[in-house]
Motif scaffolding. Structure first.
Motif, PDB file in Angstrom:
ATOM      1  N   LYS A   1       0.833  -1.203   0.000  1.00  0.00           N
ATOM      2  CA  LYS A   1       0.000   0.000   0.000  1.00  0.00           C
ATOM      3  C   LYS A   1       0.872   1.260   0.000  1.00  0.00           C
ATOM      4  N   ASP A   2       0.228   2.411  -0.178  1.00  0.00           N
ATOM      5  CA  ASP A   2       0.877   3.712   0.017  1.00  0.00           C
ATOM      6  C   ASP A   2       1.995   4.036  -0.961  1.00  0.00           C
ATOM      7  N   LYS A   3       1.976   3.479  -2.149  1.00  0.00           N
ATOM      8  CA  LYS A   3       2.996   3.846  -3.129  1.00  0.00           C
ATOM      9  C   LYS A   3       2.406   4.879  -4.083  1.00  0.00           C
ATOM     10  N   SER A   4       3.271   5.739  -4.616  1.00  0.00           N
ATOM     11  CA  SER A   4       2.741   6.766  -5.517  1.00  0.00           C
ATOM     12  C   SER A   4       2.703   6.279  -6.957  1.00  0.00           C
TER      13      SER A   4
ATOM     14  N   ILE B   1      -4.980  13.174  -3.808  1.00  0.00           N
ATOM     15  CA  ILE B   1      -4.579  13.643  -2.481  1.00  0.00           C
ATOM     16  C   ILE B   1      -5.702  13.427  -1.469  1.00  0.00           C
ATOM     17  N   ASP B   2      -5.295  13.212  -0.240  1.00  0.00           N
ATOM     18  CA  ASP B   2      -6.207  13.161   0.906  1.00  0.00           C
ATOM     19  C   ASP B   2      -5.361  13.581   2.094  1.00  0.00           C
ATOM     20  N   PRO B   3      -5.937  13.762   3.284  1.00  0.00           N
ATOM     21  CA  PRO B   3      -5.114  14.287   4.386  1.00  0.00           C
ATOM     22  C   PRO B   3      -3.918  13.408   4.759  1.00  0.00           C
ATOM     23  N   LEU B   4      -3.896  12.166   4.287  1.00  0.00           N
ATOM     24  CA  LEU B   4      -2.784  11.285   4.641  1.00  0.00           C
ATOM     25  C   LEU B   4      -1.666  11.277   3.605  1.00  0.00           C
ATOM     26  N   VAL B   5      -1.747  12.160   2.605  1.00  0.00           N
ATOM     27  CA  VAL B   5      -0.777  12.096   1.501  1.00  0.00           C
ATOM     28  C   VAL B   5       0.658  12.244   2.011  1.00  0.00           C
ATOM     29  N   GLY B   6       0.887  13.116   2.987  1.00  0.00           N
ATOM     30  CA  GLY B   6       2.230  13.305   3.520  1.00  0.00           C
ATOM     31  C   GLY B   6       2.666  12.147   4.398  1.00  0.00           C
TER      32      GLY B   6
ATOM     33  N   PHE C   1      17.398  19.009  14.489  1.00  0.00           N
ATOM     34  CA  PHE C   1      16.413  18.010  14.914  1.00  0.00           C
ATOM     35  C   PHE C   1      15.666  17.509  13.683  1.00  0.00           C
ATOM     36  N   THR C   2      15.073  16.332  13.818  1.00  0.00           N
ATOM     37  CA  THR C   2      14.327  15.743  12.704  1.00  0.00           C
ATOM     38  C   THR C   2      12.889  16.222  12.802  1.00  0.00           C
ATOM     39  N   ASN C   3      12.475  16.980  11.823  1.00  0.00           N
ATOM     40  CA  ASN C   3      11.138  17.576  11.905  1.00  0.00           C
ATOM     41  C   ASN C   3      10.119  16.707  11.171  1.00  0.00           C
ATOM     42  N   PHE C   4       9.440  15.846  11.944  1.00  0.00           N
ATOM     43  CA  PHE C   4       8.462  14.942  11.332  1.00  0.00           C
ATOM     44  C   PHE C   4       7.196  15.687  10.900  1.00  0.00           C
ATOM     45  N   ALA C   5       7.081  16.958  11.311  1.00  0.00           N
ATOM     46  CA  ALA C   5       5.928  17.752  10.866  1.00  0.00           C
ATOM     47  C   ALA C   5       5.972  17.973   9.355  1.00  0.00           C
ATOM     48  N   LEU C   6       7.071  17.556   8.736  1.00  0.00           N
ATOM     49  CA  LEU C   6       7.176  17.614   7.284  1.00  0.00           C
ATOM     50  C   LEU C   6       5.988  16.913   6.615  1.00  0.00           C
ATOM     51  N   ALA C   7       5.523  15.815   7.228  1.00  0.00           N
ATOM     52  CA  ALA C   7       4.424  15.050   6.623  1.00  0.00           C
ATOM     53  C   ALA C   7       3.184  15.926   6.443  1.00  0.00           C
ATOM     54  N   SER C   8       2.795  16.644   7.511  1.00  0.00           N
ATOM     55  CA  SER C   8       1.575  17.445   7.403  1.00  0.00           C
ATOM     56  C   SER C   8       1.795  18.651   6.487  1.00  0.00           C
ATOM     57  N   HIS C   9       3.035  19.127   6.406  1.00  0.00           N
ATOM     58  CA  HIS C   9       3.295  20.246   5.502  1.00  0.00           C
ATOM     59  C   HIS C   9       3.225  19.799   4.044  1.00  0.00           C
ATOM     60  N   MET C  10       3.581  18.543   3.790  1.00  0.00           N
ATOM     61  CA  MET C  10       3.374  18.001   2.430  1.00  0.00           C
ATOM     62  C   MET C  10       1.881  18.023   2.109  1.00  0.00           C
TER      63      MET C  10
ATOM     64  N   LEU D   1       9.393  23.424   0.473  1.00  0.00           N
ATOM     65  CA  LEU D   1       9.806  22.287  -0.371  1.00  0.00           C
ATOM     66  C   LEU D   1       8.949  21.062  -0.065  1.00  0.00           C
ATOM     67  N   ALA D   2       8.632  20.887   1.228  1.00  0.00           N
ATOM     68  CA  ALA D   2       7.761  19.753   1.601  1.00  0.00           C
ATOM     69  C   ALA D   2       6.417  19.889   0.895  1.00  0.00           C
ATOM     70  N   GLY D   3       5.842  21.094   0.926  1.00  0.00           N
ATOM     71  CA  GLY D   3       4.551  21.328   0.278  1.00  0.00           C
ATOM     72  C   GLY D   3       4.618  21.076  -1.216  1.00  0.00           C
ATOM     73  N   LEU D   4       5.726  21.509  -1.806  1.00  0.00           N
ATOM     74  CA  LEU D   4       5.933  21.289  -3.246  1.00  0.00           C
ATOM     75  C   LEU D   4       5.997  19.784  -3.535  1.00  0.00           C
ATOM     76  N   GLY D   5       6.762  19.078  -2.685  1.00  0.00           N
ATOM     77  CA  GLY D   5       6.874  17.621  -2.845  1.00  0.00           C
ATOM     78  C   GLY D   5       5.519  16.947  -2.688  1.00  0.00           C
ATOM     79  N   GLY D   6       4.715  17.448  -1.730  1.00  0.00           N
ATOM     80  CA  GLY D   6       3.374  16.885  -1.518  1.00  0.00           C
ATOM     81  C   GLY D   6       2.522  17.050  -2.762  1.00  0.00           C
ATOM     82  N   MET D   7       2.608  18.226  -3.371  1.00  0.00           N
ATOM     83  CA  MET D   7       1.779  18.450  -4.568  1.00  0.00           C
ATOM     84  C   MET D   7       2.311  17.634  -5.745  1.00  0.00           C
ATOM     85  N   LEU D   8       3.640  17.527  -5.872  1.00  0.00           N
ATOM     86  CA  LEU D   8       4.198  16.717  -6.973  1.00  0.00           C
ATOM     87  C   LEU D   8       3.746  15.259  -6.824  1.00  0.00           C
TER      88      LEU D   8
END
Lengths: 398, 286
Positions: free
Chosen positions: A206-209, B211-216, B33-42, B197-204
């Motif tokens: 699952k979860d692949k683009s 897309i749905d809220p879990l895309v990141g 630090f490792t910013n896991f909030a990257l997922a939601s920003h995607m 960049l995270a947001g850009l990656g999310g849209m790409l």
């Protein structure tokens, strides 16, 4: 004659009041029915969970309003996130903190397979829509029933449908899930019986683009028809990649993988001609019509129908058993879901019949709801649809 | 031929992965630090681009710019009001705080847009077949966009005064502060650019799928794998790591069933960390 003292009068009055109030006290003190609704509000099942939740709440509301149940119904809702780990945490909370006697609403087979042991170990009843064969084969001691047809019923029906379209060389591409292998085996058996074969079978993650390489793998054996056995997020990616790769074969999906809401997100040319199949609600039945009215909808799908049936069966079983425990539900559910009693089509109708001392047989919105010894339903109808210009069109009911 | 097709697929997947991976590694380089909030920003970027594209009818490139700006803004704000306060308590606290933040932001998107899947208003084109190799025009465009963005970022870091200040803070925060570089300004800037960049990656990613809220959330593990394999903190390393993970996952299909594809990314992490604990290109930011 002894004169009545004020004290005697008061004592008698208090005793009389207590005696009159007694039945009501019993009723008020009856253990509430504590229901845990554990359904996917997010994740791959997030499209179906919220509708199932509404259907269950609607039944409980109707029962509460009717006053025919004599017990309070306490509902606690948790999101299983279509994720086994999150679901197990939520189930433990429902059982240990909220003290529910029944959990209903799990959707993904992997989630139900994870939650079921937590339920049977704590003597909590569970009702589900998950279809994978291994679920009812778990040692659940009767604490599990499902209204969804299992992989055998689904795989066989789908295989016959696909074969009826002239498919001879079937390629299967689907998600890693408990139903993946059983479905393939039943499809294989049907195809063989009809003179065809399953020529390739690819299980993806699952979860692949993208699933381009997986599609190349399944196409290597030159299938003439494709069976897509995934959930919505991944099936959309597969459909898009198939379109891009210019592969124009017939395609069949589970209906939950391409509901109308999903079709609306992809260009119509991508989904053109896709066939879908789903266990059908018993659309001619009176329970189905009542469920539609209760929710104010013209039609409901199989999941909403099944959710309606769980809520109704839980209420009727507790009323019949006279106890609101998981064990009572396990021991009594088949006494209201099947047999020679008066046929009833809603929970309220059933409660009235039970109050009148009748035996009942609940005929549900999703079908007859007759369970065998391992908790599977004995049979059901299937509704087939075809996508044309981005819209689902009814094809046939089998 | 099959190997060539798999490598090509891997390059396409890896390049899109590289964009958010650069964001993750840049934050690590400067803020440690490792910013896991990257997922939601995607996710935020993907939805911002979706609104620009479907509600306002903007074409893809301006929509991508919107995705960058909106998620960058959210990145700046979330750092300013949430993560900055946690940083004093150390790496672990901030990283865990970023997980909490990402769940909160993801649900914020869910609250606004609901749970259903959505797609961009974009015609889907058939693959080009060149010398027997299939390649999708959309993926070529994504590749081009990712390459341009990475090139711009490299030019920014190498040629501008602000870019040099960012590298200085990443290399030696103490020395940079002695030289009069304001580390707070650099922190804000890096949060903006990285989450942009995270947001850009999310849209790409969303352009290729839906897309749905879990895309990141779905992508974050591969992004993390790419950044670690390349060398957490190294920007060119993130690109190399993304390509290694992308191509590695595809080539694994030669001998593994596709059901185990993600395991390859994590085997790569184990292998690299065992043989070369600092990642392929080490931890030097640039």
């Amino acid at each position: 004659m002894k004169r009545l003292s004020r004290r005697t009068v008061l004592k008698s009055a208090a005793a009389a009041t207590a005696a009159l109030a007694y039945p009501f006290q019993v009723q008020a003190q009856a253990e509430p029915l504590r229901v845990g609704i554990l359904t996917p509000l997010t994740g791959a099942g997030g499209n179906d969970g919220p509708r199932m939740l509404k259907a269950m709440q609607a039944v409980f509301d109707e029962v509460n309003k009717s006053g025919a149940f004599g017990r309070k119904i306490e509902i606690t809702v948790e999101d299983d996130q279509t994720n086994p780990e999150a679901a197990v945490r939520a189930a433990r909370k429902l059982i240990e903190v909220n003290k529910v006697s029944v959990i209903m609403g799990t959707w993904a087979s992997a989630v139900t397979a994870a939650v079921a042991p937590v339920c049977w170990e704590s003597k909590t009843f569970i009702m589900t829509v998950s279809g994978a064969d291994p679920i009812t084969l778990l040692p659940h001691q009767g604490f599990l029933v499902r209204t969804q047809p299992n992989s055998r019923l689904q795989g066989t029906a789908h295989g016959e449908f696909v074969a009826s379209l002239g498919a001879k060389r079937l390629g299967i591409i689907g998600i890693q899930a408990p139903f993946a292998i059983p479905t393939k085996e039943y499809l294989e058996a049907v195809m063989k019986a009809k003179g065809g074969a399953v020529v390739s079978h690819v299980i993806y993650e699952k979860d692949k683009s993208t699933y381009r390489s997986e599609i190349d793998q399944v196409m290597r054996e030159k299938p003439d028809f494709l069976y897509l056995n995934g959930y919505a997020p991944d099936t959309v990616v597969v459909l898009r990649d198939l379109y891009r790769a210019n592969i124009n074969l017939g395609k069949f999906c589970q209906s939950y993988a391409v509901p109308q809401a999903t079709l609306d997100t992809i260009p119509p040319e991508v989904s053109e001609g896709v066939m879908t199949g789903q266990p059908s609600a018993d659309v001619e039945g009176s329970a189905y019509k009542s469920a539609c009215d209760r929710l104010g909808l013209k039609e409901i799908d199989g999941y909403v129908a099944q959710a309606t049936d769980w809520a109704s069966l839980a209420v009727l079983t507790v009323a019949k058993a006279g106890a609101a425990t998981g064990v009572a539900l396990k021991d009594t559910v088949r006494k209201v879901s099947q047999g020679g009693g008066t046929k009833v089509y809603t929970a309220v109708e059933g409660l009235k019949a039970l109050a009148a001392g009748k035996e009942i047989n609940y005929e549900g919105a999703s079908g007859p709801c007759d369970f065998n010894e391992i908790g599977d339903i004995s049979g059901c109808r299937f509704r087939y649809m075809k996508v044309a210009k981005g819209k689902l069109e009814f094809l046939k009911l089998v | 031929m099959e190997v060539a097709q798999l490598v090509l697929n891997g390059v396409m997947a890896g390049t899109v992965l590289a964009v958010p991976a650069i964001g993750l590694t840049a934050i690590f380089a400067v803020l440690r630090f490792t910013n896991f909030a990257l997922a939601s920003h995607m996710t935020i970027g993907a939805f911002a681009g979706f609104v620009a594209n479907t509600t306002f009818g903007l074409p893809i490139v301006p929509s991508l710019a919107t995705a960058f700006l909106v998620s960058g803004f959210f990145g700046w704000m979330s750092d300013e009001f949430v993560l900055r306060r946690l940083r004093a308590s150390g790496f672990v606290t901030t990283a865990i705080g970023s997980i909490a933040l990402t769940i909160a932001l993801e649900n914020f998107v869910r609250f606004g847009f609901g749970n259903q899947m959505r797609g961009y208003d974009l015609p889907l084109r058939r693959d080009w077949v060149i010398q027997g190799l299939r390649v999708s025009p959309q993926q070529v465009e994504n590749l081009a966009i990712a390459v341009v963005v990475v090139a711009l970022l490299f030019a920014f870091l190498a040629l501008t005064r602000t870019g040099k200040a960012m590298r200085a803070v990443a290399d030696n925060p103490m020395l940079a502060s002695i030289k009069g570089i304001n580390s707070d300004t650099v922190a804000r800037l890096v949060s903006f650019i990285a989450m942009g960049l995270a947001g850009l990656g999310g849209m790409l990613t969303g352009l290729d799928t839906t897309i749905d809220p879990l895309v990141g959330f779905r992508t974050i593990l591969s992004v993390f794998a790419a950044a670690v394999v390349g060398g957490l903190g190294s920007i060119p390393g993130a690109v190399v790591g993304a390509l290694v993970v992308g191509i590695g996952e595809e080539l694994s299909l030669l001998f593994l069933t596709p059901a185990y594809r993600t395991a390859v990314g994590f085997l790569a992490i184990l292998l690299v960390l065992t043989l070369r604990p600092r990642g392929i290109l080490g931890q030097r930011a640039y």
